[in-house]
Design an enzyme around this catalytic site. Structure first.
Site, short mmCIF file in Angstrom:
data_model
loop_
_atom_site.label_atom_id
_atom_site.label_comp_id
_atom_site.label_asym_id
_atom_site.label_seq_id
_atom_site.Cartn_x
_atom_site.Cartn_y
_atom_site.Cartn_z
N TYR A 40 8.57 10.83 32.30
CA TYR A 40 9.56 11.29 31.32
C TYR A 40 10.13 12.63 31.76
O TYR A 40 9.40 13.57 31.99
CB TYR A 40 8.91 11.47 29.95
CG TYR A 40 8.51 10.22 29.22
CD1 TYR A 40 8.94 8.95 29.64
CD2 TYR A 40 7.69 10.27 28.09
CE1 TYR A 40 8.55 7.82 28.96
CE2 TYR A 40 7.32 9.15 27.40
CZ TYR A 40 7.73 7.91 27.84
OH TYR A 40 7.35 6.79 27.15
N SER A 145 0.20 -0.90 29.04
CA SER A 145 1.54 -1.05 28.48
C SER A 145 2.32 -2.01 29.34
O SER A 145 2.23 -1.98 30.58
CB SER A 145 2.25 0.31 28.43
OG SER A 145 3.52 0.21 27.80
#
Length: 243
Positions: A40, A145
């Protein structure tokens, strides 16, 4: 059920100063879970900016008062494209964890997720390496994930057979309305009934986390839903929700 704070834009399109304000407000309201990732936000920056911002903020609070959830495996080596993601080999994991700890300014991570699956690395290698960090106390809990049902099933077998650290968390794309059928979100995978059932069968105490639950404000802001969710049924549901 509890809410976590997504921080994908911290340090890029959301300034560090504004990020501090959001984090302080979140904690003031009783929030504890702060969700980030080592990539990120590479599309607006280079990756690592969110962790770096959170690390600066952590210097101002009691580290034990919050849970830091971060993810590894999807940082593009070229800084641009997920097709060059770092992956989940032992060497990649060792490097990623060291870098995340440094940016966050902490000696442990509460929850570490494998952000996207690495089809080029054996699942045994990935999970044995991560289990080593759990045994050292550097990682408190592990999560996955964006794993397909088949790969998740294979991983669950390996975890049980080899007595490795359990899958305690799982993050999938999920919201209260359904996307159009057979839609491809790329590396992002939606939570399905089969995946949820498998996760709960493997670990009845697992925490399942929804990402993009608010569809970037689509429920709050009037206007058409995102194309992937723009159906008459969803429009009716959201109209009632807004009312």
């Amino acid at each position: 059920m509890k809410a976590g704070l997504g921080t994908a834009a911290f340090g890029t399109t959301i300034s560090s100063s504004d990020a501090f304000d959001v984090l302080n407000a979140f904690v003031h309201m009783g929030g504890r879970v702060i969700d980030t990732a080592n990539n990120y936000a590479f599309r607006a920056g280079k990756g690592g900016e969110s962790e770096q911002t959170i690390g600066e903020w952590l210097k101002t609070v009691d580290r034990s008062s919050v849970e830091i959830h971060t993810k590894i495996g999807a940082l593009p080596l070229d800084g641009q494209d997920l097709s060059t993601a770092e992956g989940l080999s032992k060497a990649a994991i060792d490097s990623a964890i060291s870098a995340s700890l440094s940016r966050l300014g902490t000696d442990y991570i509460d929850v570490l997720y494998t952000h996207i699956d690495d089809l080029n690395t054996p699942l045994e290698e990935t999970w044995e390496t991560l289990t080593h960090y759990v045994n050292q106390g550097i990682i408190k809990s592990l999560g996955i994930s964006n794993y397909t049902l088949d790969r998740l099933s294979e991983l669950c077998v390996i975890v049980e057979r080899e007595a490795l650290a359990p899958i305690s968390y799982a993050q999938y794309r999920h919201t209260v309305i359904q996307p159009k059928a057979n839609l491809d979100f790329g590396v992002q995978l939606c939570l399905t009934h089969d995946i949820k059932a498998l996760l709960l069968d493997a670990n009845s105490d697992i925490t399942i986390v929804a990402y993009s639950p608010l569809l970037e404000g689509a429920f709050e802001h009037k206007g058409k839903l995102p194309e992937a969710y723009d159906t008459p049924e969803n429009e009716r549901f959201v109209a009632e929700l807004r009312a």
